[in-house]
Design a protein around this motif. Structure first.
Motif, PDB file in Angstrom:
ATOM      1  N   PRO A 126       0.833  -1.202   0.000  1.00 20.47           N
ATOM      2  CA  PRO A 126       0.000   0.000   0.000  1.00 20.47           C
ATOM      3  C   PRO A 126       0.867   1.251   0.000  1.00 20.47           C
ATOM      4  N   ALA A 127       0.440   2.238  -0.761  1.00 23.73           N
ATOM      5  CA  ALA A 127       1.206   3.485  -0.837  1.00 23.73           C
ATOM      6  C   ALA A 127       0.957   4.327   0.403  1.00 23.73           C
ATOM      7  N   ILE A 128       2.003   4.942   0.919  1.00 20.33           N
ATOM      8  CA  ILE A 128       1.845   5.862   2.052  1.00 20.33           C
ATOM      9  C   ILE A 128       1.200   7.122   1.509  1.00 20.33           C
ATOM     10  N   ALA A 129       0.224   7.639   2.221  1.00 17.05           N
ATOM     11  CA  ALA A 129      -0.490   8.830   1.769  1.00 17.05           C
ATOM     12  C   ALA A 129       0.484   9.979   1.581  1.00 17.05           C
ATOM     13  N   THR A 130       0.336  10.675   0.471  1.00 19.35           N
ATOM     14  CA  THR A 130       1.215  11.813   0.230  1.00 19.35           C
ATOM     15  C   THR A 130       0.834  12.985   1.117  1.00 19.35           C
ATOM     16  N   GLU A 131      -0.405  13.050   1.536  1.00 20.05           N
ATOM     17  CA  GLU A 131      -0.848  14.114   2.420  1.00 20.05           C
ATOM     18  C   GLU A 131      -1.608  13.509   3.589  1.00 20.05           C
ATOM     19  N   CYS A 132      -0.869  13.014   4.558  1.00 18.11           N
ATOM     20  CA  CYS A 132      -1.487  12.473   5.766  1.00 18.11           C
ATOM     21  C   CYS A 132      -2.117  13.639   6.522  1.00 18.11           C
ATOM     22  N   PRO A 133      -3.355  13.495   6.990  1.00 17.86           N
ATOM     23  CA  PRO A 133      -3.988  14.615   7.693  1.00 17.86           C
ATOM     24  C   PRO A 133      -3.145  15.074   8.882  1.00 17.86           C
ATOM     25  N   PRO A 134      -3.134  16.365   9.162  1.00 16.55           N
ATOM     26  CA  PRO A 134      -2.360  16.851  10.305  1.00 16.55           C
ATOM     27  C   PRO A 134      -3.001  16.421  11.615  1.00 16.55           C
ATOM     28  N   ILE A 135      -2.170  16.267  12.650  1.00 15.46           N
ATOM     29  CA  ILE A 135      -2.682  15.977  13.986  1.00 15.46           C
ATOM     30  C   ILE A 135      -2.444  17.223  14.836  1.00 15.46           C
ATOM     31  N   LYS A 136      -3.506  17.669  15.500  1.00 20.75           N
ATOM     32  CA  LYS A 136      -3.443  18.901  16.286  1.00 20.75           C
ATOM     33  C   LYS A 136      -4.014  18.659  17.669  1.00 20.75           C
ATOM     34  N   VAL A 137      -3.500  19.416  18.644  1.00 19.10           N
ATOM     35  CA  VAL A 137      -4.047  19.373  19.996  1.00 19.10           C
ATOM     36  C   VAL A 137      -5.212  20.355  20.044  1.00 19.10           C
ATOM     37  N   ARG A 138      -6.374  19.857  20.470  1.00 23.44           N
ATOM     38  CA  ARG A 138      -7.560  20.702  20.537  1.00 23.44           C
ATOM     39  C   ARG A 138      -7.359  21.795  21.578  1.00 23.44           C
ATOM     40  N   ALA A 160      -1.609  16.793  34.048  1.00 20.78           N
ATOM     41  CA  ALA A 160      -1.150  15.995  32.907  1.00 20.78           C
ATOM     42  C   ALA A 160      -1.034  16.915  31.697  1.00 20.78           C
ATOM     43  N   VAL A 161       0.007  16.723  30.913  1.00 22.31           N
ATOM     44  CA  VAL A 161       0.228  17.539  29.712  1.00 22.31           C
ATOM     45  C   VAL A 161       0.575  16.634  28.536  1.00 22.31           C
ATOM     46  N   ILE A 162       0.234  17.095  27.341  1.00 23.61           N
ATOM     47  CA  ILE A 162       0.621  16.402  26.107  1.00 23.61           C
ATOM     48  C   ILE A 162       1.952  16.997  25.664  1.00 23.61           C
ATOM     49  N   GLU A 163       2.945  16.133  25.509  1.00 21.27           N
ATOM     50  CA  GLU A 163       4.269  16.601  25.108  1.00 21.27           C
ATOM     51  C   GLU A 163       4.501  16.484  23.606  1.00 21.27           C
ATOM     52  N   LYS A 164       4.039  15.385  22.998  1.00 21.00           N
ATOM     53  CA  LYS A 164       4.237  15.160  21.560  1.00 21.00           C
ATOM     54  C   LYS A 164       3.031  14.431  21.006  1.00 21.00           C
ATOM     55  N   GLN A 165       2.738  14.666  19.746  1.00 21.52           N
ATOM     56  CA  GLN A 165       1.703  13.920  19.054  1.00 21.52           C
ATOM     57  C   GLN A 165       2.227  13.575  17.665  1.00 21.52           C
ATOM     58  N   SER A 166       1.768  12.435  17.152  1.00 20.13           N
ATOM     59  CA  SER A 166       2.246  11.990  15.852  1.00 20.13           C
ATOM     60  C   SER A 166       1.189  11.110  15.197  1.00 20.13           C
ATOM     61  N   ARG A 167       1.327  10.912  13.886  1.00 19.83           N
ATOM     62  CA  ARG A 167       0.429  10.033  13.147  1.00 19.83           C
ATOM     63  C   ARG A 167       1.142   9.564  11.898  1.00 19.83           C
ATOM     64  N   ASN A 168       0.688   8.454  11.362  1.00 18.11           N
ATOM     65  CA  ASN A 168       1.104   8.052  10.022  1.00 18.11           C
ATOM     66  C   ASN A 168      -0.095   7.427   9.327  1.00 18.11           C
ATOM     67  N   CYS A 169      -0.059   7.405   8.017  1.00 17.81           N
ATOM     68  CA  CYS A 169      -1.212   6.987   7.225  1.00 17.81           C
ATOM     69  C   CYS A 169      -0.777   6.052   6.108  1.00 17.81           C
ATOM     70  N   VAL A 170      -1.675   5.154   5.753  1.00 11.83           N
ATOM     71  CA  VAL A 170      -1.492   4.288   4.586  1.00 11.83           C
ATOM     72  C   VAL A 170      -2.786   4.333   3.785  1.00 11.83           C
ATOM     73  N   VAL A 171      -2.663   4.501   2.467  1.00 10.39           N
ATOM     74  CA  VAL A 171      -3.836   4.532   1.592  1.00 10.39           C
ATOM     75  C   VAL A 171      -3.964   3.182   0.906  1.00 10.39           C
ATOM     76  N   SER A 172      -5.153   2.596   0.996  1.00  6.55           N
ATOM     77  CA  SER A 172      -5.398   1.315   0.341  1.00  6.55           C
ATOM     78  C   SER A 172      -6.895   1.151   0.142  1.00  6.55           C
ATOM     79  N   ASN A 173      -7.301   0.744  -1.040  1.00 12.05           N
ATOM     80  CA  ASN A 173      -8.703   0.473  -1.362  1.00 12.05           C
ATOM     81  C   ASN A 173      -9.627   1.657  -1.066  1.00 12.05           C
ATOM     82  N   GLY A 174      -9.184   2.862  -1.385  1.00  9.48           N
ATOM     83  CA  GLY A 174     -10.025   4.049  -1.226  1.00  9.48           C
ATOM     84  C   GLY A 174     -10.180   4.527   0.206  1.00  9.48           C
ATOM     85  N   LYS A 175      -9.320   4.040   1.111  1.00 13.74           N
ATOM     86  CA  LYS A 175      -9.389   4.460   2.513  1.00 13.74           C
ATOM     87  C   LYS A 175      -8.018   4.885   3.002  1.00 13.74           C
ATOM     88  N   ILE A 176      -8.024   5.834   3.930  1.00 10.84           N
ATOM     89  CA  ILE A 176      -6.802   6.194   4.640  1.00 10.84           C
ATOM     90  C   ILE A 176      -6.872   5.474   5.984  1.00 10.84           C
TER      91      ILE A 176
END
Length: 194
Positions: free
Chosen positions: A60-72, A95-111
């Motif tokens: 599966p191809a890695i999404a070229t534009e993985c949606p950004p992850i943001k702290v609300r 409690a505090v959030i120090e880091k956030q991350s994500r990765n995406c894979v595109v396959s069969n019309g889904k991220i």
């Protein structure tokens, strides 16, 4: 004497430049039409059978534009007090959030998204707790509409004499139908609501 030395330097530089130019001309021959006919590029199209075979064996191809992850906004910290929150010495923990991350894979019309955070629980002046559940929510929105929203109570244990402890939460296999052109955002934040 000095003029002769400078002329010798200029002569050496010119010689080095000429050798470099000659070598580069040799290597560019096939690029500009020289060389064997088999080395030249040709127009070609794959057959439908070749395309089908390649698509079944391809990863599966890695999404070229993985949606950004943001702290609300407002969800970056979570605090508990033993009394009035206006008095700092009443802070039990934060409690505090120090880091956030994500990765995406595109396959069969889904991220397919994998998202996570690293946070820290810090005991305050009134901190007498050793174990706390911190309420963390992950959400995915497309054009302002929630596609996924899940709250997780993450257990965190602080072992004395430590005054803080790190925690990690990873959410895997969240599938988002992908059409193209949408505004997709991944949100994370503390959510103390029941």
């Amino acid at each position: 004497m000095r003029l002769t030395t400078n002329m010798a330097r200029v002569g050496r530089l010119a010689g080095v430049g000429a050798v470099a130019l000659a070598l580069s001309a040799c290597s560019m021959g096939s690029l500009f039409g020289g060389g064997s006919p088999s080395a030249q590029l040709q127009n070609a199209s794959a057959s439908q059978a070749e395309i089908a075979q390649a698509s079944t064996s391809a990863l599966p191809a890695i999404a070229t534009e993985c949606p950004p992850i943001k702290v609300r906004e407002g969800g970056e910290a979570y605090a508990k007090y033993t009394g009035s929150s206006s008095i700092p010495k009443n802070l039990n923990f934060q409690a505090v959030i120090e880091k956030q991350s994500r990765n995406c894979v595109v396959s069969n019309g889904k991220i397919t998204v994998r998202m996570g955070v690293v946070g820290r629980l810090l005991l305050g002046p009134a901190g007498a707790v050793s174990s706390v559940n911190v309420p963390l929510r992950f959400a995915v929105e497309r054009d302002g509409v929630a596609l996924f929203s899940e709250k997780y109570d993450i257990p965190v244990t602080v072992v004395p004499p430590n005054q803080s402890e790190e925690f990690v939460k990873v959410v895997e296999n969240v599938e988002i139908p992908y059409v193209g052109g949408e505004q997709i955002t991944i949100w994370v934040g503390f959510d103390p609501r029941a």
